[in-house]
Design a protein around this motif. Structure first.
Motif, PDB file in Angstrom:
ATOM      1  N   ASP A 233      44.826  54.986  40.544  1.00 39.52           N
ATOM      2  CA  ASP A 233      44.941  54.268  39.264  1.00 39.52           C
ATOM      3  C   ASP A 233      46.420  53.960  38.957  1.00 39.52           C
ATOM      4  OD1 ASP A 233      43.219  54.240  36.282  1.00 39.52           O
ATOM      5  OD2 ASP A 233      45.406  54.196  36.244  1.00 39.52           O
TER       6      ASP A 233
ATOM      7  N   ASN B 232      50.683  51.214  26.307  1.00 40.03           N
ATOM      8  CA  ASN B 232      49.907  52.448  26.320  1.00 40.03           C
ATOM      9  C   ASN B 232      50.962  53.501  26.681  1.00 40.03           C
ATOM     10  OD1 ASN B 232      47.900  54.356  26.521  1.00 40.03           O
ATOM     11  ND2 ASN B 232      46.974  53.506  28.370  1.00 40.03           N
TER      12      ASN B 232
ATOM     13  N   ASP C 188      38.211  53.946  26.115  1.00 39.58           N
ATOM     14  CA  ASP C 188      39.222  52.881  26.082  1.00 39.58           C
ATOM     15  C   ASP C 188      38.613  51.545  26.495  1.00 39.58           C
ATOM     16  OD1 ASP C 188      41.072  54.768  25.369  1.00 39.58           O
ATOM     17  OD2 ASP C 188      42.166  54.767  27.275  1.00 39.58           O
TER      18      ASP C 188
ATOM     19  N   TRP D  84      39.292  50.478  37.338  1.00 40.20           N
ATOM     20  CA  TRP D  84      40.233  49.601  36.634  1.00 40.20           C
ATOM     21  C   TRP D  84      41.209  48.944  37.615  1.00 40.20           C
ATOM     22  CZ3 TRP D  84      40.829  50.287  30.953  1.00 40.20           C
ATOM     23  CH2 TRP D  84      40.095  51.348  30.425  1.00 40.20           C
TER      24      TRP D  84
ATOM     25  N   PHE E 193      48.081  53.072  36.263  1.00 43.79           N
ATOM     26  CA  PHE E 193      48.662  53.681  35.067  1.00 43.79           C
ATOM     27  C   PHE E 193      48.784  55.200  35.209  1.00 43.79           C
ATOM     28  CE2 PHE E 193      47.712  55.694  30.886  1.00 43.79           C
ATOM     29  CZ  PHE E 193      48.882  55.361  30.217  1.00 43.79           C
ATOM     30  N   MET E 194      47.720  55.835  35.650  1.00 42.68           N
ATOM     31  CA  MET E 194      47.731  57.296  35.753  1.00 42.68           C
ATOM     32  C   MET E 194      48.743  57.776  36.797  1.00 42.68           C
ATOM     33  SD  MET E 194      45.685  57.968  33.418  1.00 42.68           S
ATOM     34  CE  MET E 194      45.768  59.745  33.544  1.00 42.68           C
TER      35      MET E 194
ATOM     36  N   HIS F 109      33.875  54.591  29.406  1.00 44.30           N
ATOM     37  CA  HIS F 109      35.220  55.110  29.077  1.00 44.30           C
ATOM     38  C   HIS F 109      35.553  54.595  27.680  1.00 44.30           C
ATOM     39  CE1 HIS F 109      39.496  55.763  29.085  1.00 44.30           C
ATOM     40  NE2 HIS F 109      39.598  55.983  30.391  1.00 44.30           N
TER      41      HIS F 109
ATOM     42  N   ARG G  31      38.202  48.512  23.839  1.00 47.89           N
ATOM     43  CA  ARG G  31      39.026  47.316  24.083  1.00 47.89           C
ATOM     44  C   ARG G  31      38.155  46.080  24.233  1.00 47.89           C
ATOM     45  NH1 ARG G  31      43.139  50.254  28.432  1.00 47.89           N
ATOM     46  NH2 ARG G  31      43.959  51.717  26.886  1.00 47.89           N
TER      47      ARG G  31
ATOM     48  N   TYR H 219      42.425  61.712  37.483  1.00 49.01           N
ATOM     49  CA  TYR H 219      41.060  61.381  37.912  1.00 49.01           C
ATOM     50  C   TYR H 219      41.033  60.641  39.251  1.00 49.01           C
ATOM     51  CZ  TYR H 219      40.722  56.368  36.842  1.00 49.01           C
ATOM     52  OH  TYR H 219      40.860  54.996  36.871  1.00 49.01           O
TER      53      TYR H 219
ATOM     54  N   ASN I 272      43.062  46.307  31.222  1.00 44.72           N
ATOM     55  CA  ASN I 272      44.349  46.938  31.573  1.00 44.72           C
ATOM     56  C   ASN I 272      45.188  45.984  32.414  1.00 44.72           C
ATOM     57  OD1 ASN I 272      43.337  47.127  34.188  1.00 44.72           O
ATOM     58  ND2 ASN I 272      43.967  49.266  34.476  1.00 44.72           N
TER      59      ASN I 272
ATOM     60  N   ASP J 266      48.676  48.314  28.719  1.00 47.22           N
ATOM     61  CA  ASP J 266      49.436  49.394  29.376  1.00 47.22           C
ATOM     62  C   ASP J 266      50.941  49.132  29.312  1.00 47.22           C
ATOM     63  OD1 ASP J 266      47.333  51.084  30.032  1.00 47.22           O
ATOM     64  OD2 ASP J 266      47.140  50.372  32.095  1.00 47.22           O
TER      65      ASP J 266
ATOM     66  N   LYS K  64      41.071  60.585  29.020  1.00 47.88           N
ATOM     67  CA  LYS K  64      39.659  60.195  28.880  1.00 47.88           C
ATOM     68  C   LYS K  64      39.042  61.128  27.863  1.00 47.88           C
ATOM     69  CE  LYS K  64      38.746  58.415  33.510  1.00 47.88           C
ATOM     70  NZ  LYS K  64      37.693  58.183  34.517  1.00 47.88           N
TER      71      LYS K  64
HETATM   72  C1  BGC Z   1      44.542  52.847  30.887  1.00 43.12           C
HETATM   73  C2  BGC Z   1      44.028  52.306  32.187  1.00 43.12           C
HETATM   74  C3  BGC Z   1      43.606  53.453  33.078  1.00 43.12           C
HETATM   75  C4  BGC Z   1      42.652  54.377  32.344  1.00 43.12           C
HETATM   76  C5  BGC Z   1      42.297  55.568  33.175  1.00 43.12           C
HETATM   77  C6  BGC Z   1      43.520  53.750  30.260  1.00 43.12           C
HETATM   78  O1  BGC Z   1      44.020  54.291  29.080  1.00 43.12           O
HETATM   79  O2  BGC Z   1      44.841  51.782  30.021  1.00 43.12           O
HETATM   80  O3  BGC Z   1      44.992  51.545  32.849  1.00 43.12           O
HETATM   81  O4  BGC Z   1      43.001  52.933  34.240  1.00 43.12           O
HETATM   82  O5  BGC Z   1      43.218  54.801  31.142  1.00 43.12           O
HETATM   83  O6  BGC Z   1      41.453  56.461  32.508  1.00 43.12           O
END
Ligand code: BGC
Ligand code: CA
Length: 341
Positions: A43, A286, A184, A214, A45-46, A182, A188, A39, A242, A266, A121
């Motif tokens: 990001d 995560n 998540d 994020w 994590f992604m 979102h 959370r 996306y 996150n 994460d 997502k």
């Molecule tokens: C992660 C985030 C990330 C997000 C993106 C979440 O599951 O924990 O760090 O920004 O997904 O969609």
């Protein structure tokens, strides 16, 4: 007569082999081609966990994956999917920008007859996953991360009476939230705080700010502003949806010379380092590595026309969501070493 039958058969065989030659030529080789996106490459994590694993796992499986950057724009993703479809990829592996826009992507895949795996997502539109037989989701049980983070914070709060700085028995917290809408971020935010209430503790929210990306920048900016606000010296706990946002907040705390308990989600490498350094109190794994692997295993099976979980270690949830959900795990100062790469 006999001869003409033989020649007819010969001609038929020739025709068949020509057709199969043509078909073989049309598809250059039989390597599976996956059209994928993230996306936004911005990001942590992604881009830091899921993208590299998608690439290396695909390479190990001998499939070709192309991962494009949707730059945080759903309209851009829609166009990217159109291009993948025109180029006749075998399967789509898609990280929605807007979780409410799943219907658009599913309709495109369905019209083109291409299987689709959504990941990270989860679609928020009701019933949309049932609108196409060849769409699945790979992610997590969003609520689980908030519950684990919350339980970790409750246990630490109880073990550290001095964290209640004003000794009023109430947890004064600030919360850095991820993308509104979102699943998540929403789960959370609710579950992490609910854990205190469920444990019989009183909470007071001093501030909450959300960021669709994020981002670390958001964490830094909001934390810096909160620290200098009228409630700055009342903050007792920093809850982050996150790790990326927690990193920014840690930065702001350091700059202000303040130390507060802070938690993320994460379990990025940098979070483990902050835990080792005593700058972060906990996070929640995560498992992006296994989410990437599951997404590709399902995609490859779908491209081959097999049942998606065949020969894999994944199971689809039985709640009709057509989802593989990879579990979260608590990461604390006592076990973080196990999560180092
Ligand atoms: C992660 C985030 C990330 C997000 C993106 C979440 O599951 O924990 O760090 O920004 O997904 O969609
Ligand atoms: Ca207090």
């Amino acid at each position: 007569m006999k001869r003409s039958i033989t020649s007819l058969v010969m001609m038929a065989l020739l025709a068949i082999s020509l057709v199969s030659l043509f078909v073989a030529c049309e598809k250059k080789d039989d390597q599976i081609v996956i059209g994928a996106n993230i996306y936004t490459f911005a990001d942590n994590f992604m881009n830091g966990v899921m993208k590299p694993e998608l690439e290396s796992y695909a390479a190990g499986k001998g499939v070709r994956i192309e991962i494009v950057d949707s730059e945080g724009q759903q309209a851009k993703l829609n166009d990217q999917v159109d291009v993948f479809i025109t180029r006749k990829v075998d399967v789509l592996v898609i990280n929605l920008v807007d979780p409410a826009a799943a219907g658009t992507i599913i309709a495109k895949a369905k019209a083109a007859g291409i299987p689709l795996v959504l990941f990270n997502k989860e679609a928020t539109e009701r019933g949309v996953m049932a609108s196409y037989d060849y769409v699945w989701y790979v992610g997590t049980n969003s609520a689980e991360s908030g519950i684990i983070q919350g339980q970790m914070m409750v246990a630490d709060w109880r073990a550290n009476p001095t964290w209640d700085r004003n000794a009023d028995g109430i947890v004064q917290y600030v919360l850095l939230k991820g993308e509104p809408g979102h699943p998540d971020a929403e789960a959370r935010t609710v579950e992490s705080v609910r854990a205190f209430v469920d444990a019989g503790l009183q909470v007071e929210q001093l501030a909450l700010e959300a960021d669709p990306n994020w981002s670390t920048q958001h964490g830094n900016d909001k934390m810096a502003a909160w620290l200098t606000s009228s409630f700055g010296n009342r903050i007792e706990l920093v809850i982050c949806n996150n790790d990326g946002m927690a990193f920014g907040a840690i930065n702001a705390l350091k700059a202000a010379g303040v130390s507060l308990p802070i938690y993320g989600v994460d379990a990025l490498d940098q979070a483990l380092t902050h835990i080792a350094d005593g700058e972060m109190n906990g996070t929640v794994l995560n498992d992006g590595v296994n989410q990437s692997r599951a997404a590709l295993d399902l995609a490859i099976n779908a491209a081959m026309g097999l049942s998606v979980t065949e020969g894999t270690r994944w199971t689809l949830s039985t709640d009709g969501s057509k989802a593989v959900r990879v579990p979260y795990l608590p990461v604390t100062p006592s076990n973080y070493q196990e999560f180092r790469n």
